[in-house]
Each structure stands twice: as C-alpha cells, then as structure tokens.
Design an enzyme around this catalytic site. Structure first.
Site, PDB file in Angstrom:
ATOM      1  N   LYS A  37      43.450  36.443  37.034  1.00 49.45           N
ATOM      2  CA  LYS A  37      43.785  37.682  36.088  1.00 49.45           C
ATOM      3  C   LYS A  37      45.366  37.586  35.715  1.00 49.45           C
ATOM      4  CE  LYS A  37      43.021  40.704  40.249  1.00 49.45           C
ATOM      5  NZ  LYS A  37      42.235  41.847  40.593  1.00 49.45           N
TER       6      LYS A  37
ATOM      7  N   LYS B 142      52.695  33.094  48.599  1.00 48.56           N
ATOM      8  CA  LYS B 142      53.337  34.173  47.867  1.00 48.56           C
ATOM      9  C   LYS B 142      54.708  34.239  48.076  1.00 48.56           C
ATOM     10  CE  LYS B 142      49.143  36.807  46.883  1.00 48.56           C
ATOM     11  NZ  LYS B 142      48.419  37.980  47.241  1.00 48.56           N
TER      12      LYS B 142
ATOM     13  N   LYS C 299      41.819  27.814  39.339  1.00 46.56           N
ATOM     14  CA  LYS C 299      40.889  28.871  39.262  1.00 46.56           C
ATOM     15  C   LYS C 299      41.189  29.800  38.239  1.00 46.56           C
ATOM     16  CE  LYS C 299      39.740  32.893  42.448  1.00 46.56           C
ATOM     17  NZ  LYS C 299      39.963  33.301  43.729  1.00 46.56           N
TER      18      LYS C 299
END
Ligand code: TRP
Length: 332
Positions: A202, A117, A199
């Site tokens: 969202k 991140k 994966k």
C-alpha cells in the site's frame, strides 16, 4: 454444537495505514472471513502499532474508522467475532510493558523488520519501532490465542512471541498459551503489478503497482492493462514469467480456477485478453465489498456501536489474562 469442544481461538491484527490492497484482501482478509466458520475469532485494528510513524491526528482517527469499516465490508461479522481497536483496550499497552521486561535487547535487535525500517527512516528510529514486536506479542497472548493468521513477513515476530511466552511460562508456570502461526496456502502473496519480484504494497509510490480495495472499476481495469508482463505471448505458468504467474494467481484466487484451467481458457489468446479478464474478475470480486464499505463507513452510529461493543468484549477477556500475569509477577 458440542460445548465441550471449544473452537480454536484466532487473533489477528492489521494496521490502519493508507487503505488496504488487493494483496491484503487475497492474502489476509478473505481468510479472516472464512476462519469465522470454524474458529472463535478476534480481529484488531492496531492503531498503537501504527504510530511508530508520525500521523496527523485527524487522519489517524479517520484511518481507524475506515479500516474497521473495510474489515466489516470484507466479511468480519460482529455477531460471530470480536472486532475492536487496540488502543481502546488498555491491557495491550500494560502487558506490553510487562513483557518487555522479559524480552532481551539482543533478540529485538535481530528483528529484520526493525533493521529494514530503521534503515528506511533513519530520522525517526524511535523506541516504539524497536519494541513493536513486544506489543504484538501482548496482542496475541492476551487472548489465549491458538492460531495467528499472518503473512510470512510477520513470522519472525510470532517466533519472538512464542519465545517470550515460553520463557515466562518457564519462570511462573503455565501462564500463556503458546500460539501457532496460520499461513494461507496458495494465493498468499500478491505481487506488485509493476514489479513482480516485490510484494504489492500500500505504500508503493507508483499507483499503477497496486490495486486498492476502494479503486473504481475503470482504474482497476486500466492498472491491469498496464501491468508488467513478460516476453512471449502465451498465458502459461513458467518460471521466466513472474508477471503472468502473478496475474494467474490473482485470477485463480478470485475465480477458483486452477492454473491448467486458466492456461486452457486462454490458449491461442494474447496477454491483452488475459489482463482484461483478470481485471474484470477483480472488479466483480470488489463490487459487493465496495458497496458494503460505502454503506458502513457512512453509518457512524453503527460503526461506533460495533467498535465499542468489540472493545468491551475484548477487554473482558484481556483483563482476565492480564490479572493472571500481574498475580504471577507479584503486582497483585
Ligand atoms: N504486525 C502486524 C503486521 O504488520 C500487525 C499485527 C499487530 C498483528 N498485532 C498483531 C498481526 C497480532 C497478528 C497478531 O502485519
């Protein structure tokens, strides 16, 4: 019921960001529902975790309510379980600080999610992003949790939680229960419809890559029709067919059919028929969830009641554990 035989305590959390995907449903939320039969479950919308990224206040408020409504629509039952919002129980922030004094800079630096991140958002590598796993440890430890349903991406955070709890117990005696991870079996990982090597997320910018739980039926069917498949035309679970295998996993998870049964069902038929069938199975599975969601999200009074009662019940448990910790450290 045997009152001496206490049910295992389950705790899990989910971030209120941008709605939930079919991957969240198959990999997590469906199991949250099932676990309620056997376990004493506490489910949490982790709003504090979600502000490591800047949020618009009104959008955050809305996302928390919508997330809670979707959890209820997916079967979380406030009569059997506790559903609450993390930020409503201040013990989470307090224990997080206490635990941070028992967590090493070096071990947090090794967290792969932090490294990923901070590379992705170099403009906002805040301390909250760094101590995120400590807050997660506090979430879990505050409820004397036995089992933590999580995706494999959260395994390292759970290991850290266990390490910190074990270290604390080593100094002060048996204070924390050491939790175990609970990993769903097959169907745990739903992949992107446009890239079966990553994966379903969202936050994917490509809308066709993901199915949101609130997607309309025609959008769902369209996305499955456009799903990336592999060369060849047979519906078969083979290593060189990751796109087909992903669709088979989704179909299997929602219909209960095994891979050999699915192969037989679509023998002699092409990818087109198969994709349509998968799309329809998803539409059918989501229909009752969507109608429940629409009802609950518009019932503000009901949602408020559920969440304030949830916070009260969670707070009562969490505060007992927090006092235990404060006494051990010498703060009380
Ligand atoms: N970090 C988890 C995730 O991103 C969410 C989470 C926060 C959580 N606190 C938790 C999960 C406690 C399980 C238990 O998926």
């Amino acid at each position: 019921m045997d009152n001496n035989q206490k049910k295992p305590r389950v705790f899990s959390g989910i971030q209120p960001t941008g709605g939930f995907t079919l991957g969240n449903y198959i990999g997590a939320l469906r199991n949250w529902d099932k676990l309620q039969d056997e376990c004493d479950c506490i489910y949490c919308v982790v709003d504090l975790h979600s502000i490591t990224i800047r949020r618009e206040p009104a959008a955050l408020r809305r996302a928390v309510r919508e997330s809670a409504a979707m959890l209820l629509a997916c079967g979380v039952d406030p009569a059997r379980s506790i559903l609450f919002v993390q930020g409503d129980v201040s013990a989470h922030a307090e224990l997080s600080w206490l635990l941070s004094c028992y967590t090493q800079f070096g071990e947090l630096s090794r967290m792969t999610q932090f490294k990923d991140k901070s590379l992705k958002h170099p403009e906002n590598v805040n301390a909250g992003l760094f101590t995120y796993p400590v807050l997660m440890a506090a979430d879990i430890l505050l409820y004397d949790t036995d089992l933590v349903p999580i995706g494999s991406d959260q395994k390292q955070h759970l290991e850290l939680c266990r390490d910190v709890a074990g270290r604390f117990n080593g100094i002060y005696g048996d204070v924390f229960r050491i939790p175990e991870g609970y990993f769903p079996k097959v169907g745990g990982r739903v992949m992107s419809l446009q890239d079966p090597s990553s994966k379903m997320s969202k936050s994917d910018e490509n809308d066709n890559a993901k199915i949101m739980l609130t997607d309309a039926p025609d959008a769902i069917i369209r996305k499955f029709k456009r799903a990336i498949t592999d060369s060849g035309s047979e519906v078969r679970a083979a290593e060189d067919k990751p796109g087909i295998v992903n669709l088979m996993s989704i179909y299997s998870a929602l219909t209960g059919k095994t891979f050999p049964e699915i192969e037989r069902e679509f023998e002699g038929k092409g990818y087109g028929d198969f994709k349509l069938a998968v799309g329809e199975s998803v539409v059918d599975a989501l229909a009752p969830i969507q109608s429940e969601y629409n009802r609950i999200v518009n019932d503000k009074a009901y949602l408020n009641d559920v969440l304030s009662e949830g916070a009260q019940r969670a707070g009562a448990i969490a505060n007992r554990v927090l006092h235990r910790v404060r006494r051990k450290i010498g703060l009380e």
